[in-house]
Design a protein around this motif. Structure first.
Motif, PDB file in Angstrom:
ATOM      1  N   ILE A 126      21.515 -19.486  41.627  1.00 46.20           N
ATOM      2  CA  ILE A 126      20.107 -19.125  41.822  1.00 46.20           C
ATOM      3  C   ILE A 126      19.488 -18.705  40.492  1.00 46.20           C
ATOM      4  CG2 ILE A 126      18.533 -17.514  42.960  1.00 46.20           C
ATOM      5  CD1 ILE A 126      20.534 -17.438  45.301  1.00 46.20           C
ATOM      6  N   LEU A 127      20.220 -17.898  39.714  1.00 41.24           N
ATOM      7  CA  LEU A 127      19.708 -17.450  38.412  1.00 41.24           C
ATOM      8  C   LEU A 127      19.469 -18.631  37.471  1.00 41.24           C
ATOM      9  CD1 LEU A 127      21.958 -14.304  37.828  1.00 41.24           C
ATOM     10  CD2 LEU A 127      19.487 -14.315  38.272  1.00 41.24           C
ATOM     11  N   LEU A 128      20.412 -19.574  37.420  1.00 43.63           N
ATOM     12  CA  LEU A 128      20.260 -20.728  36.535  1.00 43.63           C
ATOM     13  C   LEU A 128      19.132 -21.644  37.009  1.00 43.63           C
ATOM     14  CD1 LEU A 128      24.013 -21.540  35.830  1.00 43.63           C
ATOM     15  CD2 LEU A 128      22.329 -20.669  34.194  1.00 43.63           C
ATOM     16  N   THR A 129      18.970 -21.753  38.316  1.00 41.86           N
ATOM     17  CA  THR A 129      17.859 -22.545  38.848  1.00 41.86           C
ATOM     18  C   THR A 129      16.537 -21.893  38.480  1.00 41.86           C
ATOM     19  OG1 THR A 129      19.214 -23.347  40.693  1.00 41.86           O
ATOM     20  CG2 THR A 129      16.830 -23.502  40.938  1.00 41.86           C
ATOM     21  N   ALA A 130      16.440 -20.578  38.655  1.00 40.26           N
ATOM     22  CA  ALA A 130      15.208 -19.865  38.297  1.00 40.26           C
ATOM     23  C   ALA A 130      14.921 -20.010  36.802  1.00 40.26           C
ATOM     24  CB  ALA A 130      15.332 -18.397  38.672  1.00 40.26           C
ATOM     25  N   GLU A 131      15.975 -19.889  35.974  1.00 39.02           N
ATOM     26  CA  GLU A 131      15.803 -20.027  34.531  1.00 39.02           C
ATOM     27  C   GLU A 131      15.293 -21.419  34.169  1.00 39.02           C
ATOM     28  OE1 GLU A 131      16.888 -21.181  30.492  1.00 39.02           O
ATOM     29  OE2 GLU A 131      17.858 -21.910  32.322  1.00 39.02           O
TER      30      GLU A 131
END
Length: 386
Positions: free
Chosen positions: A345-350
């Motif tokens: 989720i963090l990498l997608t948001a980034e």
């Protein structure tokens, strides 16, 4: 006189009322003594009345039982206790085995504790180590995916860091194959990276993934904006299907992220862009990307969100977003797959330009390097290898 009729029940009843008999002689000595007395009387020729023989036998039995009964009862109790203990042990072992099987099943289905997961870093942690970093794209064994692998490095020009890792890292150590960039001479001019391939270096299997691989290697955090191709020093490279190509603009679009398990025990988080699809076909919004992350994918990509999961998304501004988990998701701080879910989720948001993510309703204070009661910012790189 009518002979006494003894049976096992009467003997047992009688024995219960007898006081314990203690004798310093051994059991064998007592038995031989009784037997000797019987033989002696027979040898003297004094016949005993026929009615007395059963009584005498019974008396002998009583004497012998009186001597042996305490030990027999004791041994019997010990044997019974031993049997009970053994049964308990076997039942306990059976329960333990059953628990182990259940735990192993859960492990295989969910956490897979033997997996070597290569997580991203937080930028503040990299700086605390006085280190820099670089990401290089490699291929899976079937040349169906680009797998970005990141490395901690010393400070240097970005292209120098790429060249160093291409020359030192062995991708087979983590179940991957060589990068096509290993065949090239790579230099740079300001925001342009120059990739010089010998003729006929790139084969048809590598060609569809090359643009994604070069972008994921050189466009991190806006490092390079364009790639120019050379073939043996001359402008343009002649691809098997694309024909002659002089340059590409480099971009890594926002995209949902999934799990990839290499044939080794290594596990990675990979963008859907890694499949080589056109950047324009990726979801345009972060919310749309999250909606795809519970779906099965082709080319070995696996979802990290449970099926039919709906995450709440609240965009605070262009830099900050909040993600709320449904009550149905129970996170565990010790579960590697739950950590991978957070990382995905963090990498997608980034990838969609958000600099910080605040998670709600996780029911945890922390997981991995993250404090879940605070905003998480500065997720850097993907799939760090040490």
């Amino acid at each position: 006189m009518e002979p006494i009729k003894w049976d096992e029940e009467k003997i047992e009843q009688h024995l219960k009322h007898l006081p314990p008999i203690r004798d310093r002689r051994s059991k064998q000595e007592l038995f031989l003594k009784v037997q000797a007395n019987i033989n002696y009387k027979d040898n003297k020729g004094k016949r005993l009345p026929s009615w007395s023989l059963p009584a005498l036998a019974t008396a002998c039995a009583l004497v012998i039982f009186g001597v042996f009964a305490p030990d027999l009862i004791k041994n019997g109790v010990q044997m019974e206790n031993s049997k009970v203990a053994e049964n308990d042990k076997m039942e306990g072992k059976s329960l333990d085995d059953s628990a182990d099987k259940d735990q192993n099943s859960v492990g295989i289905m969910k956490t897979e504790p033997s997996v070597a997961y290569h997580a991203p870093y937080l930028d503040k942690n990299i700086k605390a180590m006085n280190k820099d970093w670089v990401t290089v794209g490699y291929l899976d064994e079937q040349a169906q995916l680009v797998i970005p692998v990141s490395f901690l490095t010393d400070a240097d020009y970005y292209v120098n860091k790429v060249n160093k890792e291409l020359n030192t890292f062995n991708p087979s150590d983590v179940g991957l194959t060589n990068s096509p960039l290993e065949k090239a001479k790579i230099t740079e001019e300001e925001e342009t990276v120059i990739v010089d391939f010998p003729k006929d270096t790139i084969n048809e299997a590598e060609e569809p993934l090359l643009q994604a691989l070069i972008s994921m290697t050189f466009a991190n955090e806006g490092q390079k904006a364009k790639v120019e191709f050379r073939m043996n020093g001359e402008n343009g490279y002649e691809f098997p299907r694309y024909g002659t190509v002089s340059e590409w603009d480099l971009q890594v679009p926002g995209a949902p992220h999934f799990r990839y398990d290499a044939p080794s025990t290594d596990s990675f988080i990979v963008s859907l862009f890694s499949t080589g699809v056109d950047a324009n076909s990726m979801p345009k919004e972060f919310t749309d990307a999250l909606e795809m992350m519970d779906d099965e994918q082709k080319r070995g990509l696996k979802p990290l969100l449970p099926k039919d999961t709906v995450l709440g998304v609240k965009i605070i501004n262009k830099d900050d977003v909040e993600v709320t988990f449904p009550d149905s998701i129970k996170l565990s701080a010790d579960d590697t797959e739950d950590l991978m879910m957070i990382d995905a989720i963090l990498l997608t948001a980034e990838s969609y330009g958000f600099e910080s993510v605040k998670f709600n309703n996780t029911k945890l204070d922390s997981i991995g390097p993250y404090q879940l009661d605070e905003e998480i910012e500065g997720v850097t790189g993907a799939n760090f290898y040490q």
